[in-house]
Design an enzyme around this catalytic site. Structure first.
Site, PDB file in Angstrom:
ATOM      1  CG  HIS A 117      -2.920   2.508  -2.308  1.00 55.10           C
ATOM      2  ND1 HIS A 117      -2.870   2.448  -0.923  1.00 55.10           N
ATOM      3  CD2 HIS A 117      -4.060   1.857  -2.658  1.00 55.10           C
ATOM      4  CE1 HIS A 117      -3.935   1.795  -0.477  1.00 55.10           C
ATOM      5  NE2 HIS A 117      -4.667   1.429  -1.507  1.00 55.10           N
ATOM      6  N   GLY A 131      -0.500  -2.221  17.378  1.00 57.98           N
ATOM      7  CA  GLY A 131      -1.878  -1.765  17.498  1.00 57.98           C
ATOM      8  C   GLY A 131      -2.836  -2.656  16.727  1.00 57.98           C
ATOM      9  CB  SER A 137      -4.231  -0.234  10.916  1.00 55.48           C
ATOM     10  OG  SER A 137      -4.472   0.776   9.963  1.00 55.48           O
ATOM     11  CG  ASN A 184      -0.268  -2.938  12.451  1.00 54.84           C
ATOM     12  OD1 ASN A 184       0.455  -2.257  11.721  1.00 54.84           O
ATOM     13  ND2 ASN A 184      -1.339  -2.447  13.045  1.00 54.84           N
ATOM     14  CD  GLN A 232      -2.540  -1.265   2.686  1.00 51.76           C
ATOM     15  OE1 GLN A 232      -1.925  -1.306   3.753  1.00 51.76           O
ATOM     16  NE2 GLN A 232      -3.847  -1.297   2.652  1.00 51.76           N
ATOM     17  CG  ASN A 233       4.136   1.383   2.320  1.00 53.55           C
ATOM     18  OD1 ASN A 233       3.128   1.753   2.904  1.00 53.55           O
ATOM     19  ND2 ASN A 233       5.042   0.605   2.877  1.00 53.55           N
ATOM     20  CB  VAL A 234       3.032   5.721  -2.968  1.00 55.30           C
ATOM     21  CG1 VAL A 234       1.581   5.256  -3.046  1.00 55.30           C
ATOM     22  CG2 VAL A 234       3.176   6.819  -1.906  1.00 55.30           C
TER      23      VAL A 234
END
Ligand SMILES: [Zn+2]
Length: 281
Positions: free
Chosen positions: A130, A257, A231, A255, A112-114
């Site tokens: 993404h 949390g 998350s 993760n 999901q990182n760009v």
């Protein structure tokens, strides 16, 4: 298996053996990564898929496309933000996941990182869910140009703005509120004159279908899923855990949390990503 809060997953702070076992017990692992993977590289944990820093107002696709003023504001902030972003380096978490692929254990790394730090660490089978911030795409003709070329064009057209670096906050955010954005010049597409946009998925914009389909095919090949540093609050990532669970493939997550998928996980490791994965190095 330990029970935590009635959920059938393990809550582990220090013991790495269960994650080690999870990885060795499965043949092909579908990996999904998020912002938590890059925080040790100095990239703040932003929720904005467009890659804007957390303190910035999230830019929607509709606002960006609908208003020249929004684009001036975006690129003025990005001019300074890119200087820092482009210097970031992969950390041990990225290197550990590259090692997993070298060992033939990784069906696909869906991120999901760009920031392209997985590729910088040597991962080859990667889908940038993404998009990627190191590239700019014309919304009219589809031509892409490197973000660095865009940087040079922005600097050339806006010489005064490069001296505003004093306004960069310690966390990398750029405080240009109140600045006179309407004097900021944004170059058009060099081929067709169309609107250039960072090649990332903005809020209000769908993830390209072929990207999701490629990832789903890789998930079909895999026999387990590993989430690292996400998350899963964004549905575009969460749906892969749902799909894995439906197909009877166990999912583990590293993760700090809670995650949106906690009740679906077979294993949960609440540690910084680099620490939890260090046994792969
Ligand atoms: Zn164009």
């Amino acid at each position: 298996m330990a029970m935590a809060g009635g959920q059938p997953y393990m809550r582990l702070m220090n013991d790495k053996a269960p994650l080690h076992d999870f990885i060795s017990q499965h043949r092909q692992i579908f990996v999904l990564t998020g912002a938590g993977c890059s925080t040790n590289s100095g990239i703040p944990d932003y929720r904005d898929a467009a890659g804007q820093w957390k303190r910035a107002q999230p830019m929607t696709f509709q606002a960006f496309m609908g208003s020249e003023a929004a684009r001036q504001r975006y690129w003025a902030r990005s001019l300074n933000g890119w200087r820092r972003f482009s210097r970031t380096q992969p950390n041990r978490a990225h290197h550990a996941l590259a090692r997993l692929e070298e060992r033939g254990k990784s069906a696909l790394l869906l991120t999901q990182n760009v920031d392209r730090l997985h590729q910088a660490a040597g991962s080859r089978r990667v889908v940038d869910l993404h998009g990627r911030l190191d590239r700019v795409r014309c919304t009219a003709c589809g031509e892409t140009i490197p973000r660095q070329a865009m940087q040079e064009a922005l600097v050339g057209l806006n010489p005064g703005w490069t001296e505003r670096e004093a306004a960069v906050a310690p966390d990398g955010d750029v405080d240009l509120e109140g600045a006179d954005f309407d004097t900021f010049a944004v170059p058009p597409c060099p081929s067709c004159g169309g609107v250039l946009k960072p090649d990332v998925v903005f809020f209000g914009e769908g993830v390209p279908r072929e990207r999701v389909e490629e990832a789903m095919r890789a998930l079909d090949e895999a026999d387990a899923m590993l989430v690292v540093g996400s998350s899963l609050m964004v549905y575009s990532g969460f749906r892969f855990v749902q799909a894995a669970t439906r197909a009877g493939k166990p999912a583990a997550a590293v993760n700090l949390g809670r995650t949106r998928a906690d009740s679906l996980l077979a294993l949960k490791v609440e540690q910084p990503c680099a620490d939890a994965l260090s046994f792969l190095l």
